[in-house]
Scaffold this motif. Sequence first.
Motif, PDB file in Angstrom:
ATOM      1  N   LEU A 191       0.828  -1.216   0.000  1.00 50.74           N
ATOM      2  CA  LEU A 191       0.000   0.000   0.000  1.00 50.74           C
ATOM      3  C   LEU A 191       0.859   1.260   0.000  1.00 50.74           C
ATOM      4  CD1 LEU A 191      -3.357   0.596   1.384  1.00 50.74           C
ATOM      5  CD2 LEU A 191      -1.660   2.121   2.392  1.00 50.74           C
ATOM      6  N   ARG A 192       0.476   2.225  -0.795  1.00 51.04           N
ATOM      7  CA  ARG A 192       1.226   3.485  -0.861  1.00 51.04           C
ATOM      8  C   ARG A 192       0.250   4.624  -0.568  1.00 51.04           C
ATOM      9  NH1 ARG A 192       4.248   0.276  -0.832  1.00 51.04           N
ATOM     10  NH2 ARG A 192       6.060  -0.236  -2.099  1.00 51.04           N
ATOM     11  N   TYR A 193       0.720   5.654   0.144  1.00 53.93           N
ATOM     12  CA  TYR A 193      -0.063   6.897   0.221  1.00 53.93           C
ATOM     13  C   TYR A 193       0.913   8.070   0.248  1.00 53.93           C
ATOM     14  CZ  TYR A 193      -3.243  10.608   1.100  1.00 53.93           C
ATOM     15  OH  TYR A 193      -3.942  11.788   0.957  1.00 53.93           O
ATOM     16  N   ASP A 194       0.925   8.849  -0.834  1.00 51.60           N
ATOM     17  CA  ASP A 194       1.840  10.012  -0.897  1.00 51.60           C
ATOM     18  C   ASP A 194       1.251  11.020  -1.881  1.00 51.60           C
ATOM     19  OD1 ASP A 194       2.089   8.844  -3.315  1.00 51.60           O
ATOM     20  OD2 ASP A 194       3.964   7.816  -2.842  1.00 51.60           O
ATOM     21  N   SER A 195       2.096  11.869  -2.390  1.00 56.02           N
ATOM     22  CA  SER A 195       1.596  12.999  -3.208  1.00 56.02           C
ATOM     23  C   SER A 195       1.116  12.575  -4.580  1.00 56.02           C
ATOM     24  CB  SER A 195       2.725  14.026  -3.383  1.00 56.02           C
ATOM     25  OG  SER A 195       3.032  14.564  -2.130  1.00 56.02           O
ATOM     26  N   PHE A 196       1.199  11.279  -4.913  1.00 51.04           N
ATOM     27  CA  PHE A 196       0.785  10.861  -6.275  1.00 51.04           C
ATOM     28  C   PHE A 196      -0.589  10.190  -6.278  1.00 51.04           C
ATOM     29  CE2 PHE A 196       4.731  12.198  -7.800  1.00 51.04           C
ATOM     30  CZ  PHE A 196       5.718  11.757  -6.941  1.00 51.04           C
ATOM     31  N   CYS A 197      -1.201  10.068  -5.043  1.00 52.29           N
ATOM     32  CA  CYS A 197      -2.480   9.338  -4.979  1.00 52.29           C
ATOM     33  C   CYS A 197      -3.630  10.294  -5.263  1.00 52.29           C
ATOM     34  CB  CYS A 197      -2.637   8.714  -3.595  1.00 52.29           C
ATOM     35  SG  CYS A 197      -1.308   7.578  -3.255  1.00 52.29           S
ATOM     36  N   GLY A 198      -3.703  10.773  -6.510  1.00 55.12           N
ATOM     37  CA  GLY A 198      -4.707  11.785  -6.852  1.00 55.12           C
ATOM     38  C   GLY A 198      -6.074  11.202  -7.168  1.00 55.12           C
ATOM     39  N   SER A 199      -6.107   9.883  -7.499  1.00 55.66           N
ATOM     40  CA  SER A 199      -7.397   9.366  -8.011  1.00 55.66           C
ATOM     41  C   SER A 199      -8.410   9.240  -6.872  1.00 55.66           C
ATOM     42  CB  SER A 199      -7.175   8.000  -8.675  1.00 55.66           C
ATOM     43  OG  SER A 199      -6.572   7.136  -7.732  1.00 55.66           O
ATOM     44  N   ASN A 200      -9.696   9.266  -7.258  1.00 58.09           N
ATOM     45  CA  ASN A 200     -10.819   9.245  -6.305  1.00 58.09           C
ATOM     46  C   ASN A 200     -11.340   7.809  -6.229  1.00 58.09           C
ATOM     47  OD1 ASN A 200     -13.269   9.379  -5.055  1.00 58.09           O
ATOM     48  ND2 ASN A 200     -14.022  11.155  -6.210  1.00 58.09           N
ATOM     49  N   LEU A 201     -11.229   7.201  -5.048  1.00 57.04           N
ATOM     50  CA  LEU A 201     -11.527   5.760  -4.916  1.00 57.04           C
ATOM     51  C   LEU A 201     -13.007   5.479  -4.633  1.00 57.04           C
ATOM     52  CD1 LEU A 201      -8.439   4.605  -2.792  1.00 57.04           C
ATOM     53  CD2 LEU A 201      -8.694   4.786  -5.264  1.00 57.04           C
ATOM     54  N   SER A 202     -13.821   6.536  -4.421  1.00 57.09           N
ATOM     55  CA  SER A 202     -15.177   6.247  -3.894  1.00 57.09           C
ATOM     56  C   SER A 202     -15.999   5.418  -4.873  1.00 57.09           C
ATOM     57  CB  SER A 202     -15.909   7.572  -3.585  1.00 57.09           C
ATOM     58  OG  SER A 202     -15.710   8.468  -4.650  1.00 57.09           O
ATOM     59  N   LYS A 203     -15.742   5.567  -6.193  1.00 54.85           N
ATOM     60  CA  LYS A 203     -16.606   4.831  -7.130  1.00 54.85           C
ATOM     61  C   LYS A 203     -16.361   3.325  -7.041  1.00 54.85           C
ATOM     62  CE  LYS A 203     -18.350   4.835 -11.838  1.00 54.85           C
ATOM     63  NZ  LYS A 203     -18.392   5.526 -13.144  1.00 54.85           N
ATOM     64  N   TYR A 204     -15.132   2.908  -6.634  1.00 54.86           N
ATOM     65  CA  TYR A 204     -14.871   1.461  -6.548  1.00 54.86           C
ATOM     66  C   TYR A 204     -15.766   0.814  -5.494  1.00 54.86           C
ATOM     67  CZ  TYR A 204     -10.787   2.115  -9.485  1.00 54.86           C
ATOM     68  OH  TYR A 204      -9.962   2.410 -10.556  1.00 54.86           O
ATOM     69  N   LEU A 205     -16.160   1.631  -4.518  1.00 53.01           N
ATOM     70  CA  LEU A 205     -16.928   1.031  -3.413  1.00 53.01           C
ATOM     71  C   LEU A 205     -18.305   0.575  -3.882  1.00 53.01           C
ATOM     72  CD1 LEU A 205     -15.824   3.694  -0.806  1.00 53.01           C
ATOM     73  CD2 LEU A 205     -15.276   1.247  -0.743  1.00 53.01           C
ATOM     74  N   VAL A 206     -18.774   1.135  -5.004  1.00 55.85           N
ATOM     75  CA  VAL A 206     -20.114   0.731  -5.475  1.00 55.85           C
ATOM     76  C   VAL A 206     -20.116  -0.769  -5.746  1.00 55.85           C
ATOM     77  CG1 VAL A 206     -21.778   0.981  -7.356  1.00 55.85           C
ATOM     78  CG2 VAL A 206     -20.581   2.990  -6.474  1.00 55.85           C
ATOM     79  N   GLN A 207     -19.028  -1.266  -6.409  1.00 55.62           N
ATOM     80  CA  GLN A 207     -18.983  -2.734  -6.640  1.00 55.62           C
ATOM     81  C   GLN A 207     -18.409  -3.445  -5.423  1.00 55.62           C
ATOM     82  OE1 GLN A 207     -17.954  -0.973  -9.551  1.00 55.62           O
ATOM     83  NE2 GLN A 207     -19.682  -1.661 -10.827  1.00 55.62           N
ATOM     84  N   GLN A 208     -17.231  -2.958  -4.976  1.00 56.51           N
ATOM     85  CA  GLN A 208     -16.504  -3.745  -3.962  1.00 56.51           C
ATOM     86  C   GLN A 208     -17.326  -3.908  -2.690  1.00 56.51           C
ATOM     87  OE1 GLN A 208     -14.027  -5.312  -4.811  1.00 56.51           O
ATOM     88  NE2 GLN A 208     -13.429  -4.252  -6.703  1.00 56.51           N
ATOM     89  N   ALA A 209     -18.003  -2.825  -2.248  1.00 53.68           N
ATOM     90  CA  ALA A 209     -18.687  -2.897  -0.940  1.00 53.68           C
ATOM     91  C   ALA A 209     -19.834  -3.898  -0.994  1.00 53.68           C
ATOM     92  CB  ALA A 209     -19.224  -1.518  -0.543  1.00 53.68           C
ATOM     93  N   SER A 210     -20.415  -4.105  -2.201  1.00 54.56           N
ATOM     94  CA  SER A 210     -21.582  -5.016  -2.224  1.00 54.56           C
ATOM     95  C   SER A 210     -21.138  -6.458  -2.369  1.00 54.56           C
ATOM     96  CB  SER A 210     -22.473  -4.629  -3.425  1.00 54.56           C
ATOM     97  OG  SER A 210     -21.667  -4.760  -4.604  1.00 54.56           O
TER      98      SER A 210
END
Lengths: 340, 663, 323, 145
Positions: free
Chosen positions: C46-65
């Motif tokens: 897992l990485r978290y730094d200045s390059f993590c610009g993308s928005n992850l919320s849309k993945y939760l629509v599939q993954q969370a279900s």
Amino acid sequence: MMKQLPLDRLPELFRKISEKKTVIAPIQSAGQVNFGVWTEDSILRLDALKTVKSAKGAFFPQVEDIVRFRMEGKKIDIHPADVLTEEFVIFGVRGCDARSFELLDRVFLSDPVDPFYAARRQHGTVVTLACNEPEETCFCTNFGIDAADPAGDVTCWIAGDVIYFRANTEKGIAFTADLESAENESPVEELKKNITEILKKLPFGALNLTGFDGDHLMERFNDPRWSELARGCLGCGTCTFVCPTCQCYDVRDFDTGSDIQRYRCWDSCMFSDFTLMAHGTNRPTQTERFRQRFMHKLVYFPSNNEGLYSCVGCGRCLEKCPQSIHIINVIKALGVNKDA
Amino acid sequence: MQKIGVFVCWCGSNIAATVDVKAVAQALKNEAGVVFSTDYQYMCSENGQAMIRQAIKEHQLTGIVVCSCSPRMHEATFRKTAVSAGLNPYMVEIANIREQCSWIHKDIAEGTEKAIVLARAAVAKLHKNAPLTAGTSPVTKRALVIGGGIAGIQTALDVADAGFEVDIVEKSPTIGGRMAQLDKTFPTLDCSACILTPKMVEAAQHEKINIISYAELESLSGFVGNFTATIRKKARFIDEDKCSGCGVCTEKCPSRKGLDEFNMKLNKRGAVYIPFAQAIPNVAVIDAEQCLHFRTGKCGLCQKNCSAGAIDFEQKDQLIERKYGAIVVATGFKPIDASAFNEYAYNDSPDVVTSLEFERIMNAAGPTKGQLIRPSDLKHPHEIVVIQCVGSRCTEDKEKGKPYCSKICCMYTAKHAMLVREKYPDVKVHVFYIDARTPGKNFDEFYRRAVEQYDVDYIKGMVGKVAVEGDKLHVQGSDLLNGEQVHINADMVVLATAIEPDPTARSLGTMLTASMDTNDFFTEAHPKLRPVESPPAGIFLSGVAQGPKDIPETVAQAGAAAAKVIGLLCKNELTCNACVAQTNEAICNGCSQCEKVCPYGAITYEDKEIRSPEFRGIRRIATVNEAICQGCGACTVTCPSGAMDLKGFTNSQIMSEVDAICR
Amino acid sequence: MQEMIINRLRELLADGEYAGVIGWAQGETPFDRTPNLFNAEGLDQLRYDSFCGSNLSKYLVQQASKTEKKIIALLKPCDCYSFNQLCTEHRIDRNKVYVIGVGCKGKIDVEKIRKAGIKGITGITEDGDLLKIETMYGEKEISRKDVLLEKCLACKGKEHKCADEVLGESEETCSGDKYAAVRRLEAMTAEERFEFWRGELSKCIRCNACRNVCPACSCIKCVFDNPNSGVQNKAAADDFEESLFHIIRAYHVAGRCTDCGECSRVCPQGIPLHLLNRRIIQDVNELYGDYQAGESIGQRHPLTDFTLEDEEPSVIDTRGGGK
Amino acid sequence: MSMNQEWTPKIVAFCCNWCSYAGADLAGSGRMNYPANVKIIRIPCSCRLNPMFVLRAFQRGADGVILCGCHPGDCHYSTGNYYARRRMTVLFSLLDYMGIERGRTRVEWVSAAEGAKFAATMNDFVKTITELGENKKLGDLRCKK
């Protein structure tokens, strides 16, 4: 024998050619560099290494009319679209794009020959340009492409403020006929040496592609890591539409009110309705679609084409994928050099 | 591919005059899917419809397009024709080539070309039609009548006589409305109270009628057959069950400053009062603004003297919620505010009165106990001038007057003139008029009697000015027949003012979503063919709420409205609108945008098992209650993926119409 | 910051209550970040730094279900608005997601570094506001502020609107008025605006990246993929169809777009698509009162609402913008 | 309609079934002329108009699109025109923002009793569109042949 021309007289050359042939070159419009028809006020960008859309658009355009039907009461009359007849020159093609024409030829020119593509290939003169400054996303070296000396009807080098031409085919000879010949070819040799030096520094310059061929098809196909690789994929078509070697297209009808216009347009195996036939069971999940794309590039195409990979290492998909998932991930994850 | 029959109507000459109907029929022949195309003088006629039935059978038509008048006229007719020939009624499309083509384009070529385009659009839409069947919804067997005047009472009686429960909601403390204020009624000069009060009593005693007085409609929801109304019964501060109407409290009440609305504010009344003797319910009401107890907390004399203990200062407004199957609007009218007409010195002299005020002065139960005396000095007037069309037929000044003719003033002015001349022969009566409009049965004879037998001085012309000069009113007008100026020093001037809808009409119209015209009269569904119905199903119109009319017409319309209500309530269930929304469950996101815009709350969500190529599993899906959905289509546009579509007006139908029109 | 997040995630994932965490993984180049689902073992990826610009919320629509258990999601402040909007639309079940608000001081746009003429990038290291960039053509430097993502220049604040827990500091990186570009366009004449958008939209290659990344554009079957919708098309065969796709997309997300800027970030042709949505947001704010989509869960967005005193559509003829 | 023919404006009017369509009928029975280029499509309510229909009309060669509905407050479905009002405002703003001439699209509230207003509106709209000229910015060339 090489020809040469001072770089600042290139527009003059284009103007002369434009009288008889259309000139297509990398021009900048609205902040992006793409191949477009050159005109007096175009901003020529030969320094830009890669255009966003590849050069394949000149031979296999994104949208192309095929045939038009007109209904008169019960009678239908059919007007096939006419193939290209004017000559054109596509200038400033990089080595990778030049190779993609060969790959597309194997698809569109094999029996049954695609008349539209064939006409364009026949009327098009390809003038390739060596890459003075390859970038980190380039990896054409893995596919036997020499960025310093690209194939094509004419090969050009820009050394300093002079542009050198070398004709490789009849079309090439015709193109460079009335250019002054170059006595001193040493700047070209020197430029080639520099480029080769830089190519050695490419981060992905030397990948190990063993294991990606027809014989290991099922191993690659059944590899469990496809779903892991595909998880972040949005299923958009960016990688396929910027890719110079993607050749899939869909045929659509458009009802203009007075007649029906049948046209073909690029399609992407990444789309959810790719190859959706009547019974509606095309590839159901993104993992299958993702696998299909890279299996075709690295396994299916080579096994049908004497090991010739359907990737030319241009690196556009590396740059443009919104989530940075691309062919290098696949090669490294599934290939032999898992640790490289 | 559909097999479509096209039928182009001549409509006598209405269409054929400016549209080449043969050319239209011919042009439609080579439209895709059209297997039969013909034209006929009167498609809506019996043999026109027979022709359609015949063609359906002969050519096994799957759908018909009738190019004729507006679908609002005969869509139902042609749908019935289709049903009788075994075709689904929703496989019928109408191209409006009369109101929207032949009648508004003179040039035949232009009209024909447009008719062809409209016909093509209808054919294109028909290609995308699917057979529909309408659902059904239950009917609440109770009617709500809003307004307790003669219109409301008559409608309620007729509906109740048919055995259905009726609630009358009356804004003022008693039913009776405008008619209760009248003295005599034309043309028979019956005493108004004598013919009205028996009806009021009958309504009060009718076991099926429930009178909710001193109450207004607060809100309404639901749809035809299933309305839910919330009624606000304002606090009377008197318990209706205990009060016997003895009136002791009204005498004891010290606060005398309240203006008696019933007598058009010509006299005063107590803070606690009974509007008039025959009031129904015969119960007092306390005017909180005038009542000293409410203003200062003291007094309470009425409570002390009330033997029945009916006074209850703590009484609060009551919200009653009840279900109804039909609603009748009988909100009546009021005379316009005459103070805007200062050229007649209405604000300057109390002796310039409106006709309704004059009616109260003439009325035995009125402020002057029936004595014809001048409000200023209570003297008996010898010369009266009546001015007609005050504020009526007044087109140039919209705020002051009304563009329409108020219809009843000519007759009641003739009545007033006759009554005055007959009771006080010494009084001279002049009437300034533009036209004497007395078109009813025995109306003109009545007017002729006023002129000839009681020699009322009718002057054809308008009054320019009325000036107060001493105790006389100098009336200056023109006499167009003799072409001269007329000056009369009158003792009293009566203004026959225009009438306008009740002020609560506009807000009520919004609540009922009933459309209203610019003068706030309720717009009828069709001026000639459906005068007692309002466009929204289940809402009916009775009386002057729909437009100026006199008592005979009001009672006639009240009966007609009652007949419509009875026609509705006698059904056990109503067939709903077939063109309602429908969810495509395979692609519904379950994002509940549609539920937010549905005015009727017809959309609910449930988790459903979905089997589609894209998705297998449980998902949240919108479902439409076909009984509640009215088919407005708001949900279909908020639905981004087009999962919600409207049967009968689907996205693809409308798009194919657009394509055909723009071809 | 990255270690803090990884340690905290190890704790959370330890007892197996959560099926995994959605975060960014290392791509091939040092600055590539690819969204992925991590379980306890894979956390070191897992990485978290200045390059993590993308928005992850849309993945939760599939993954969370997909899983019974809850899922952890790492969301930056601007991602939270999209998360709330998706919860409002019942596309994500709020209590199946444990949201960790990760601190954000603005993310870097590698495309901007390339556009600044720095080629052959092989490595980027941060040193305060300075970025040291190794390239195949030597060392280069550039200031961090000049290469922030477009969306960071319109940063909506450092507050996480839906975080169950916040890790790390955030900083607002908004640079001035985010509607400036919209007003510049509005000041043009109609002809100039038409030429501007023709120039931009003619670049569009219909790759659908803007649609597939947009959290508000999450239909199960998009009208452009649905043969019965009447607007199905896969390529713009004509100028009109280029505009049609973007007008309909902007209209469909009107009132629901949280201005997260992903559409402009992912566009391979660099079309400033956010300017379309921002114009609608500006209109909605001016005409119907300030509204920020995704501010909270359960909002009623302006196009599913009305007031009796709304302006008439003819207000457009008189409001700003050259004739 | 080939190009050499002299151009005449093509107008699509979406009229709501309860008010403006009835208003159009009233204009008809009142013989109040308006140009034949206006063709009316009946929709149940102004809130049924999907922006895709407007764009479809322009694509297919319409030069002007007008939506007529009940006066706010009079809608047969009580709130339909309120939603239509906001939707069209957003759509018109988007079209204006992309450089489309402002007069090409319009919303007009016409009640069932306003036949004269309907005819006047249509005459005025055709005049505006004639002044604006042919719709070149928002049309599909393939539909022009």
